[in-house]
Design a protein around this motif. Structure first.
Motif, PDB file in Angstrom:
ATOM      1  N   ILE A 111     -48.817  -7.708  14.310  1.00  0.00           N
ATOM      2  CA  ILE A 111     -47.742  -7.941  15.266  1.00  0.00           C
ATOM      3  C   ILE A 111     -46.581  -7.022  14.877  1.00  0.00           C
ATOM      4  N   PHE A 112     -46.175  -6.150  15.793  1.00  0.00           N
ATOM      5  CA  PHE A 112     -45.138  -5.171  15.490  1.00  0.00           C
ATOM      6  C   PHE A 112     -43.864  -5.489  16.272  1.00  0.00           C
ATOM      7  N   PRO A 113     -42.697  -5.486  15.617  1.00  0.00           N
ATOM      8  CA  PRO A 113     -41.430  -5.666  16.336  1.00  0.00           C
ATOM      9  C   PRO A 113     -41.182  -4.484  17.280  1.00  0.00           C
ATOM     10  N   VAL A 114     -40.583  -4.782  18.429  1.00  0.00           N
ATOM     11  CA  VAL A 114     -40.203  -3.729  19.370  1.00  0.00           C
ATOM     12  C   VAL A 114     -38.699  -3.832  19.629  1.00  0.00           C
ATOM     13  N   TYR A 115     -38.118  -2.752  20.192  1.00  0.00           N
ATOM     14  CA  TYR A 115     -36.672  -2.632  20.276  1.00  0.00           C
ATOM     15  C   TYR A 115     -36.232  -2.272  21.693  1.00  0.00           C
ATOM     16  N   THR A 116     -35.043  -2.745  22.067  1.00  0.00           N
ATOM     17  CA  THR A 116     -34.476  -2.427  23.372  1.00  0.00           C
ATOM     18  C   THR A 116     -33.824  -1.044  23.308  1.00  0.00           C
ATOM     19  N   GLU A 218     -34.926 -14.460  15.716  1.00  0.00           N
ATOM     20  CA  GLU A 218     -36.191 -13.755  15.544  1.00  0.00           C
ATOM     21  C   GLU A 218     -36.136 -12.816  14.344  1.00  0.00           C
ATOM     22  N   ARG A 219     -34.990 -12.156  14.165  1.00  0.00           N
ATOM     23  CA  ARG A 219     -34.840 -11.269  13.007  1.00  0.00           C
ATOM     24  C   ARG A 219     -34.963 -12.051  11.708  1.00  0.00           C
ATOM     25  N   GLU A 220     -34.361 -13.237  11.677  1.00  0.00           N
ATOM     26  CA  GLU A 220     -34.439 -14.050  10.465  1.00  0.00           C
ATOM     27  C   GLU A 220     -35.874 -14.461  10.176  1.00  0.00           C
ATOM     28  N   ARG A 221     -36.611 -14.854  11.242  1.00  0.00           N
ATOM     29  CA  ARG A 221     -38.028 -15.216  11.038  1.00  0.00           C
ATOM     30  C   ARG A 221     -38.825 -14.003  10.566  1.00  0.00           C
ATOM     31  N   PHE A 222     -38.546 -12.855  11.168  1.00  0.00           N
ATOM     32  CA  PHE A 222     -39.278 -11.640  10.794  1.00  0.00           C
ATOM     33  C   PHE A 222     -38.984 -11.251   9.351  1.00  0.00           C
ATOM     34  N   GLU A 223     -37.710 -11.307   8.944  1.00  0.00           N
ATOM     35  CA  GLU A 223     -37.347 -10.939   7.582  1.00  0.00           C
ATOM     36  C   GLU A 223     -37.976 -11.880   6.567  1.00  0.00           C
ATOM     37  N   ASP A 224     -38.012 -13.187   6.892  1.00  0.00           N
ATOM     38  CA  ASP A 224     -38.663 -14.154   5.994  1.00  0.00           C
ATOM     39  C   ASP A 224     -40.142 -13.808   5.818  1.00  0.00           C
ATOM     40  N   GLU A 225     -40.806 -13.516   6.928  1.00  0.00           N
ATOM     41  CA  GLU A 225     -42.228 -13.180   6.863  1.00  0.00           C
ATOM     42  C   GLU A 225     -42.439 -11.864   6.126  1.00  0.00           C
ATOM     43  N   LYS A 226     -41.553 -10.902   6.347  1.00  0.00           N
ATOM     44  CA  LYS A 226     -41.662  -9.607   5.671  1.00  0.00           C
ATOM     45  C   LYS A 226     -41.510  -9.777   4.158  1.00  0.00           C
ATOM     46  N   ARG A 227     -40.536 -10.594   3.740  1.00  0.00           N
ATOM     47  CA  ARG A 227     -40.358 -10.827   2.302  1.00  0.00           C
ATOM     48  C   ARG A 227     -41.574 -11.495   1.692  1.00  0.00           C
TER      49      ARG A 227
END
Length: 324
Positions: A111-116, A218-227
């Protein structure tokens, strides 16, 4: 006999779905499609999926592609909303390909983050990427994963891609503004058009506030998962290093043990050749029953085979040595 054919490096792409996308449609639901390229300088190189009509923020495609690899560093992806005039950019990202090449079997289901277009992370896209015949890639076999098994992958914003997306956004705004003005003048007049634009602005501001809150969460969830993933990767690498060192130590011990046995065999052969003559007692040597040694000027005979120990002196270890 035919000469072996050179295998060309390729990249297989399965565009599964996207989720939590920004809604760029003012009325109704947006109609998203996914497109990609390895060469931004060639607009004709883009390949795209079908359009998922009325899919809104969560389109599904499950469509597969193949494209040649020529040493490119990134896969450039864009998610677009099909319009009657100019298609709108929903999200974009650049996916570094080294994480695919060095994944087990060259396969990455993630799952890859995408950007506006304004550079903010908003939504994700689920892809299965497989590199074939790339020199130096991990050759271990790994079956392609299911969409529900995807983990988080790494994406980023590349300046030249951001510039392209902003240009597309400006063209879209110019087209929309032209049609809006013309339609407003024909249908309602300049006064009604101004009122509509003001209402749209208020709606956009409120939507922007809501989107920023969702993006932060969403950023917080992503950063937690990334860590968490980085910690797991670090532990895995540490375990691999420890295992490698243990293997090297085992090989070193086995080599020394082999050399020791070989040396003992030579000593034993020399001993037999000389007719069981005495030799100086070795605190770490190997002895067979009947071997004779000399210790502190006195002769001893071995009573039973053993590998010596510095504390098993012939004067002390009477169960294995007897004065000769």
């Amino acid at each position: 006999m035919l000469a072996p054919q050179h295998q060309v490096p390729t990249l297989s792409i399965i565009a599964h779905s996207a989720s939590n996308l920004k809604d760029v449609e003012s009325f109704g639901k947006q109609d998203p499609y996914f497109r990609f390229t390895l060469n931004l300088e060639n607009p004709k190189s883009f390949q795209k999926t079908f359009v998922h009509k009325n899919a809104g923020k969560n389109p599904v495609w499950n469509q597969s592609f193949n494209t040649p690899l020529n040493g490119e560093q990134d896969l450039f992806i864009e998610i677009m909303d099909e319009e009657n005039t100019t298609d709108a950019v929903i999200a974009f990202a650049a996916i570094p390909l080294n994480q695919v090449v060095h994944a087990p079997g060259g396969n990455l289901n993630a799952i890859f983050p995408v950007y506006t277009p304004d550079g903010k992370q908003n939504g994700e896209v689920t892809l299965t990427l497989t590199a074939h015949n790339v020199p130096g890639q991990d050759s271990g076999y790994l079956a392609a994963g299911r969409q529900e098994d995807a983990r988080f992958g790494i994406s980023r914003i590349v300046d030249v891609h951001l510039k392209r997306v902003k240009s597309l956004k400006n063209k879209e705004k110019a087209t929309d503004a032209g049609f809006a003005v013309a339609g407003g003048l024909l249908a309602l007049g300049a006064g009604l058009l101004a009122n509509k634009m003001n209402n749209d602005h208020n709606k956009e501001e409120q939507a922007k506030k809501n989107a920023e809150l969702e993006q932060q969460q969403e950023r917080e969830r992503f950063e937690d998962e990334k860590r968490r993933l980085e910690a797991e990767q670090a532990k895995f690498q540490a375990d691999q290093e420890a295992y490698k060192k243990q293997q090297e130590q085992n090989q070193y011990n086995q080599h020394n043990q082999h050399e020791g046995h070989h040396e003992h065999h030579q000593h034993h052969e020399e001993h037999n050749h000389k007719g069981h003559g005495r030799r100086e007692w070795d605190p770490v040597g190997s002895y067979s029953a009947g071997d004779k040694v000399e210790y502190h000027g006195r002769g001893y005979i071995c009573l039973q085979g053993h590998v010596s120990n510095p504390t098993w002196e012939p004067t002390v270890a009477t169960s294995i040595w007897r004065a000769d």
